[in-house]
Design an enzyme around this catalytic site. Sequence first.
Site, PDB file in Angstrom:
ATOM      1  N   THR A  39       1.725 -12.719   8.085  1.00 30.28           N
ATOM      2  CA  THR A  39       0.400 -12.161   8.385  1.00 30.28           C
ATOM      3  C   THR A  39      -0.638 -13.079   7.750  1.00 30.28           C
ATOM      4  OG1 THR A  39       0.443 -10.889   6.361  1.00 30.28           O
ATOM      5  CG2 THR A  39       1.214  -9.776   8.332  1.00 30.28           C
TER       6      THR A  39
ATOM      7  N   GLU B 227       3.262  -7.277  13.020  1.00 26.61           N
ATOM      8  CA  GLU B 227       4.353  -6.359  12.664  1.00 26.61           C
ATOM      9  C   GLU B 227       4.942  -5.636  13.884  1.00 26.61           C
ATOM     10  OE1 GLU B 227       1.548  -6.696  10.984  1.00 26.61           O
ATOM     11  OE2 GLU B 227       1.825  -6.421   8.824  1.00 26.61           O
TER      12      GLU B 227
ATOM     13  N   LYS C  53     -19.031   3.608   6.427  1.00 35.38           N
ATOM     14  CA  LYS C  53     -19.179   5.023   6.090  1.00 35.38           C
ATOM     15  C   LYS C  53     -20.609   5.280   5.618  1.00 35.38           C
ATOM     16  CE  LYS C  53     -16.543   8.826   4.313  1.00 35.38           C
ATOM     17  NZ  LYS C  53     -15.430   9.278   3.519  1.00 35.38           N
TER      18      LYS C  53
ATOM     19  N   TRP D   8     -18.568   8.264   9.807  1.00 34.19           N
ATOM     20  CA  TRP D   8     -18.001   6.946  10.129  1.00 34.19           C
ATOM     21  C   TRP D   8     -18.749   6.288  11.286  1.00 34.19           C
ATOM     22  CZ3 TRP D   8     -14.908   5.082   6.618  1.00 34.19           C
ATOM     23  CH2 TRP D   8     -14.098   5.947   5.861  1.00 34.19           C
TER      24      TRP D   8
HETATM   25  P1  AMP Z   1      -2.558  -9.687  13.625  1.00 33.63           P
HETATM   26  O1  AMP Z   1      -1.322  -9.122  13.050  1.00 33.63           O
HETATM   27  O2  AMP Z   1      -3.156 -10.803  12.828  1.00 33.63           O
HETATM   28  O3  AMP Z   1      -2.397 -10.054  15.058  1.00 33.63           O
HETATM   29  O4  AMP Z   1      -3.672  -8.542  13.575  1.00 33.63           O
HETATM   30  C1  AMP Z   1      -3.431  -7.257  14.077  1.00 33.63           C
HETATM   31  C2  AMP Z   1      -4.706  -6.473  14.071  1.00 33.63           C
HETATM   32  O5  AMP Z   1      -5.622  -6.989  15.033  1.00 33.63           O
HETATM   33  C3  AMP Z   1      -4.537  -5.028  14.470  1.00 33.63           C
HETATM   34  O6  AMP Z   1      -4.097  -4.237  13.408  1.00 33.63           O
HETATM   35  C4  AMP Z   1      -5.934  -4.657  14.930  1.00 33.63           C
HETATM   36  O7  AMP Z   1      -6.769  -4.337  13.840  1.00 33.63           O
HETATM   37  C5  AMP Z   1      -6.410  -5.934  15.538  1.00 33.63           C
HETATM   38  N1  AMP Z   1      -6.269  -5.861  17.011  1.00 33.63           N
HETATM   39  C6  AMP Z   1      -5.318  -6.375  17.779  1.00 33.63           C
HETATM   40  N2  AMP Z   1      -5.559  -6.128  19.088  1.00 33.63           N
HETATM   41  C7  AMP Z   1      -6.697  -5.413  19.135  1.00 33.63           C
HETATM   42  C8  AMP Z   1      -7.484  -4.834  20.189  1.00 33.63           C
HETATM   43  N3  AMP Z   1      -7.176  -4.986  21.461  1.00 33.63           N
HETATM   44  N4  AMP Z   1      -8.585  -4.148  19.838  1.00 33.63           N
HETATM   45  C9  AMP Z   1      -8.946  -4.002  18.547  1.00 33.63           C
HETATM   46  N5  AMP Z   1      -8.266  -4.534  17.516  1.00 33.63           N
HETATM   47  C10 AMP Z   1      -7.156  -5.220  17.803  1.00 33.63           C
END
Ligand code: AMP
Length: 542
Positions: free
Chosen positions: A185, A330, A440, A445
């Site tokens: 990550t 994940e 917040k 929110w």
């Molecule tokens: P990563 O593991 O770096 O790909 O990040 C994952 C995170 O990206 C998720 O937990 C979301 O917060 C954000 N994310 C992924 N796809 C979307 C989406 N279509 N809309 C909003 N947030 C997203």
Amino acid sequence: MLGKMMYQPLLLSGLIEHAAQYHGDTAVLSKEVDGTVTHSDWLTVSNNAKRMANGLAALGLKPADRIATLAWNNRRHLEAWYAISGSGMICHTINPRLFPEQLSYIVNDADDQALLFDITFLPLIMAIKDSLKGIKYFICLGARDDKVVAQLPETLFFDELLEQSAAEFDWPQFDETTASSLCYTSGTTGNPKGILYTHRSSVLHAIALCMPDVSALSAQDVLLPVVPMFHVNAWGTPYAAALTGCSLILPGPNLDGDSLVSLIDDYKVTVALGVPTIWQSLLAAAKNRGSKLDSMTRTIVGGAACPPSVIKTFREDFNCDAIHGWGMTETSPLGTMNQIKAKHKSLSDSEVNRVRESQGRPPYGIQIRLMDTENPEQVVAEDGHSQGNLQARGHWVISDYFTENPEAVTEDGWFDTGDIATIDADGYMNIRDRAKDLIKSGGEWISSVELENIAVEHPQVKMAAAIAAKHARWGERPVLIVVKEQGSSVEEAQILEFYNGRVASWQIPDKVIFVDNIVLNGAGKMVKNDLRREYGNVLLDS
Ligand code: AMP
């Protein structure tokens, strides 16, 4: 009683075997780091992967060894992927845009034994080389290059290894739950954490990705994965492409709008995948050049919230479906994808558009639920407006992290995503925000995503980030950081006015700050932590 059917482990090598056997002459095109385009096909990719598997074994690398890659989406990287995972080693794709200290941390944490790299990344490797503990081999993805040897004399070269290695190789058969690849990550807080995929999870994920209600990938498609192979395995597309035998266009290092429009038009791309910021610059470039992106039938947008205006422009101006999806490192990453159901067909265009704005519903293989933010044991109603912590479980969802603090799931077996969402009665999920990005204000929110989506609808706004700024009376209030379109003289008041009627008046940002640029991370997402650090006190100061 057990059934009496053949059992074959679900292995990634089976995908490339299939592509070689049934789609051997289908094109795999690759933009190389020197700007040239290589024309290859699935049979050649498969043959080279086998040769490279022999080459890696001859170096003494063995199953379960972690082999790192620092590379763009290109053909040698693809061949290396199948060689590594197919022979039972673990392919560790690294995001080159991490800070150098994070980079050496994850190479050491993973205990990588070899590092395959595009020549572009040589300076990066030279900068961290002394801190890399376990790397025995540096392998440059290309032909012998004296400039590389001058700096890193022990470098081996991919093309030479291929030439020296035998062609004959039988993919080993092993337990399908064997680890296949490793991604970290981005670690905005604390150290990055490793996610270790299995062959089984990756193959099942690839099958799901191709389903009609997901990306509907088929042997008739020309697929352009703009999302990098170091961002959650390019969302599994190199596996899904081999599984379907579609044509694959690997875009190399240049991911600007102009380069992508050229690739799409030159090679008749039918489907492309990437994050919203990529599509925003692609749309601008296509408009500039008068391209209608005629060959494109659909684009899959995810990784960050896609502004409804982007979905609308694709549809109305380019006759191209923009399909919004959600996922995480994940979750491999496919979590939800927005495809409509039969019942939506009788809706008006604007009603369907509204359905399509959300992040969609889970395919078979994934389940999602919402848990109360105050009372974590309490499941939240799926009524389309009650929001809660989004949790997921399924065949390609993490069970434990690779190393440090491995625990990843709740006692009853769900992965807590850190996202806040709503789910409606049809299973359509709407991400309200990352829990840490929500604002917040006076106990209520405000979704930063919603504020950003509205801002980028403004014709003179190129990019926008909404952040929580500390406020003496309300705790937090929204502040909008804006990059203007080139040549625009838009002012704060005009942008704030744009929110009238679009959100409740108390949700309108307190302030607009204009900046030249918002930094994106390696996956093309805005780095909001930095913005919060810089502007988080701006309302207190004034
Ligand atoms: P990563 O593991 O770096 O790909 O990040 C994952 C995170 O990206 C998720 O937990 C979301 O917060 C954000 N994310 C992924 N796809 C979307 C989406 N279509 N809309 C909003 N947030 C997203």
